[in-house]
Design a protein around this motif. Structure first.
Motif, short mmCIF file in Angstrom:
data_model
loop_
_atom_site.label_atom_id
_atom_site.label_comp_id
_atom_site.label_asym_id
_atom_site.label_seq_id
_atom_site.Cartn_x
_atom_site.Cartn_y
_atom_site.Cartn_z
N UNK A 1 0.82 -1.21 0.00
CA UNK A 1 0.00 0.00 0.00
C UNK A 1 0.85 1.26 0.00
N UNK A 2 1.94 1.25 0.75
CA UNK A 2 2.76 2.46 0.85
C UNK A 2 3.56 2.74 -0.43
N UNK A 3 3.55 1.83 -1.42
CA UNK A 3 4.28 2.05 -2.67
C UNK A 3 3.36 2.28 -3.86
N UNK A 4 2.08 2.05 -3.70
CA UNK A 4 1.15 2.15 -4.82
C UNK A 4 1.10 3.56 -5.42
N UNK A 5 0.98 4.55 -4.59
CA UNK A 5 0.87 5.93 -5.08
C UNK A 5 2.14 6.34 -5.82
N UNK A 6 3.29 5.95 -5.31
CA UNK A 6 4.56 6.31 -5.95
C UNK A 6 4.65 5.70 -7.35
N UNK A 7 4.23 4.45 -7.49
CA UNK A 7 4.30 3.83 -8.81
C UNK A 7 3.23 4.35 -9.75
N UNK A 8 2.09 4.75 -9.23
CA UNK A 8 1.09 5.40 -10.08
C UNK A 8 1.66 6.69 -10.65
N UNK A 9 2.34 7.45 -9.78
CA UNK A 9 2.95 8.71 -10.25
C UNK A 9 4.04 8.44 -11.29
N UNK A 10 4.85 7.41 -11.07
CA UNK A 10 5.91 7.08 -12.03
C UNK A 10 5.33 6.68 -13.38
N UNK A 11 4.27 5.87 -13.35
CA UNK A 11 3.63 5.47 -14.61
C UNK A 11 3.00 6.68 -15.30
N UNK A 12 2.32 7.50 -14.54
CA UNK A 12 1.69 8.69 -15.11
C UNK A 12 2.75 9.61 -15.74
N UNK A 13 3.86 9.78 -15.05
CA UNK A 13 4.93 10.62 -15.59
C UNK A 13 5.49 10.03 -16.88
N UNK B 1 12.43 -5.98 -10.02
CA UNK B 1 13.15 -6.22 -8.78
C UNK B 1 12.20 -6.29 -7.59
N UNK B 2 11.14 -5.54 -7.66
CA UNK B 2 10.21 -5.45 -6.54
C UNK B 2 9.24 -6.62 -6.49
N UNK B 3 8.68 -6.97 -7.65
CA UNK B 3 7.60 -7.93 -7.62
C UNK B 3 7.35 -8.49 -9.02
N UNK B 4 7.43 -9.78 -9.19
CA UNK B 4 7.22 -10.39 -10.49
C UNK B 4 5.78 -10.21 -10.97
N UNK B 5 4.82 -10.20 -10.07
CA UNK B 5 3.42 -10.01 -10.44
C UNK B 5 3.22 -8.62 -11.03
N UNK B 6 3.91 -7.63 -10.50
CA UNK B 6 3.82 -6.28 -11.03
C UNK B 6 4.31 -6.24 -12.47
#
Length: 82
Positions: free
Chosen positions: A6-18, A41-46
């Motif tokens: 949960x604490x990383x979801x917003x950061x990755x949304x921002x990275x994808x949006x950027x 590196x973080x998660x194969x499912x991602x």
């Protein structure tokens, strides 16, 4: 993005949006590649979630459609989190 902590979801949304807002195909593809590397590196499912989108980016004209589709997807993810 439910596969991320949960604490990383917003950061990755921002990275994808950027990445999708980059002005050229080359810059967008490079930014998506960096996100892909991080997610690998973080998660194969991602990675399984983003991989099909990377294949869709086969030309700059498609990037505009991809950006719109992903914005819709991100809004859906945000509503799931809320």
């Amino acid at each position: 993005m439910r596969y991320l902590p949960t604490n990383q979801q917003a950061a990755y949304r921002r990275k994808l949006q950027a990445a999708y807002e980059q002005p050229t195909y080359a810059k967008a593809k490079a930014a998506l590649g960096r996100v892909r590397s991080e997610l690998t590196q973080l998660n194969a499912t991602a990675l399984l979630d983003i991989e099909p989108r990377l294949r869709l980016v086969s030309g700059y004209k498609q990037l505009i459609r991809l950006r719109a589709a992903l914005q819709t997807h991100l809004k859906g993810c945000l509503s799931e989190v809320a």
